[in-house]
Design a protein around this motif. Structure first.
Motif, PDB file in Angstrom:
ATOM      1  N   ARG A   1       0.861  -1.191   0.000  1.00 40.58           N
ATOM      2  CA  ARG A   1       0.000   0.000   0.000  1.00 40.58           C
ATOM      3  C   ARG A   1       0.893   1.236   0.000  1.00 40.58           C
ATOM      4  NH1 ARG A   1      -3.458   2.628   4.463  1.00 40.58           N
ATOM      5  NH2 ARG A   1      -4.622   4.100   3.205  1.00 40.58           N
ATOM      6  N   VAL A   2       0.610   2.139  -0.904  1.00 42.73           N
ATOM      7  CA  VAL A   2       1.366   3.382  -1.008  1.00 42.73           C
ATOM      8  C   VAL A   2       0.515   4.517  -0.455  1.00 42.73           C
ATOM      9  CG1 VAL A   2       2.455   5.013  -2.578  1.00 42.73           C
ATOM     10  CG2 VAL A   2       2.626   2.560  -3.023  1.00 42.73           C
ATOM     11  N   LEU A   3       1.097   5.288   0.456  1.00 40.78           N
ATOM     12  CA  LEU A   3       0.420   6.451   1.018  1.00 40.78           C
ATOM     13  C   LEU A   3       0.851   7.687   0.249  1.00 40.78           C
ATOM     14  CD1 LEU A   3       1.000   5.680   4.791  1.00 40.78           C
ATOM     15  CD2 LEU A   3      -1.090   5.319   3.476  1.00 40.78           C
ATOM     16  N   ARG A   4      -0.095   8.348  -0.357  1.00 42.66           N
ATOM     17  CA  ARG A   4       0.187   9.585  -1.067  1.00 42.66           C
ATOM     18  C   ARG A   4       0.250  10.727  -0.058  1.00 42.66           C
ATOM     19  NH1 ARG A   4      -1.147   9.978  -6.304  1.00 42.66           N
ATOM     20  NH2 ARG A   4       0.142  11.820  -6.067  1.00 42.66           N
ATOM     21  N   PRO A   5       0.829  11.876  -0.438  1.00 41.77           N
ATOM     22  CA  PRO A   5       0.943  13.000   0.501  1.00 41.77           C
ATOM     23  C   PRO A   5      -0.387  13.414   1.133  1.00 41.77           C
ATOM     24  CG  PRO A   5       2.321  13.396  -1.401  1.00 41.77           C
ATOM     25  CD  PRO A   5       1.534  12.140  -1.695  1.00 41.77           C
TER      26      PRO A   5
ATOM     27  N   ARG B   1       8.878   7.127  -2.052  1.00 38.86           N
ATOM     28  CA  ARG B   1       9.269   6.387  -3.261  1.00 38.86           C
ATOM     29  C   ARG B   1       8.670   7.079  -4.472  1.00 38.86           C
ATOM     30  NH1 ARG B   1      11.214   1.108  -1.759  1.00 38.86           N
ATOM     31  NH2 ARG B   1      11.397   1.244   0.501  1.00 38.86           N
ATOM     32  N   ARG B   2       9.451   7.189  -5.526  1.00 40.11           N
ATOM     33  CA  ARG B   2       8.925   7.742  -6.775  1.00 40.11           C
ATOM     34  C   ARG B   2       8.141   6.619  -7.447  1.00 40.11           C
ATOM     35  NH1 ARG B   2       9.617  12.237  -8.887  1.00 40.11           N
ATOM     36  NH2 ARG B   2      11.544  12.681  -7.787  1.00 40.11           N
ATOM     37  N   ILE B   3       6.861   6.856  -7.664  1.00 38.81           N
ATOM     38  CA  ILE B   3       5.989   5.855  -8.255  1.00 38.81           C
ATOM     39  C   ILE B   3       6.048   5.944  -9.781  1.00 38.81           C
ATOM     40  CG2 ILE B   3       3.630   4.946  -8.346  1.00 38.81           C
ATOM     41  CD1 ILE B   3       5.068   4.912  -5.530  1.00 38.81           C
TER      42      ILE B   3
ATOM     43  N   GLY C   1       5.085   8.577  -3.072  1.00 35.32           N
ATOM     44  CA  GLY C   1       4.362   8.215  -1.861  1.00 35.32           C
ATOM     45  C   GLY C   1       5.246   7.372  -0.968  1.00 35.32           C
ATOM     46  N   TRP C   2       4.727   7.060   0.191  1.00 35.24           N
ATOM     47  CA  TRP C   2       5.462   6.276   1.190  1.00 35.24           C
ATOM     48  C   TRP C   2       4.838   4.898   1.286  1.00 35.24           C
ATOM     49  CZ3 TRP C   2       4.187  11.324   1.555  1.00 35.24           C
ATOM     50  CH2 TRP C   2       5.219  12.230   1.798  1.00 35.24           C
ATOM     51  N   LEU C   3       5.663   3.883   1.507  1.00 32.19           N
ATOM     52  CA  LEU C   3       5.132   2.552   1.741  1.00 32.19           C
ATOM     53  C   LEU C   3       4.498   2.537   3.128  1.00 32.19           C
ATOM     54  CD1 LEU C   3       7.986   0.263   0.378  1.00 32.19           C
ATOM     55  CD2 LEU C   3       5.911   1.051  -0.784  1.00 32.19           C
TER      56      LEU C   3
END
Length: 67
Positions: free
Chosen positions: A4-8, A35-37, A43-45
């Motif tokens: 799951r990637v958390l966006r800002p 992380r650059r998607i 976003g952050w893991l």
């Protein structure tokens, strides 16, 4: 298990803070790097954010550390 990637825009809710405070926290040296998607999307893991939160010191309601 899916990653799951958390966006800002998701970060303040996960951290339980305001948008400005989340931005300040994200700039700390000990906070996980995003992380650059794709292109300018990043976003952050979520598992890295969860690990960072669990490593934070426990405190009582007065804001003092618990011994």
């Amino acid at each position: 298990m899916a990653v799951r990637v958390l966006r800002p825009k998701d970060l303040p809710a996960v951290l339980g803070v305001s948008r400005d405070t989340a931005w300040r926290i994200s700039r700390r040296e000990d906070f996980p790097l995003p992380r650059r998607i794709y292109g300018e999307v990043y976003g952050w893991l979520s598992e890295e954010i969860d690990t960072w939160l669990r490593a934070r010191p426990v405190s009582d309601a007065t804001g003092k550390g618990v011994s």
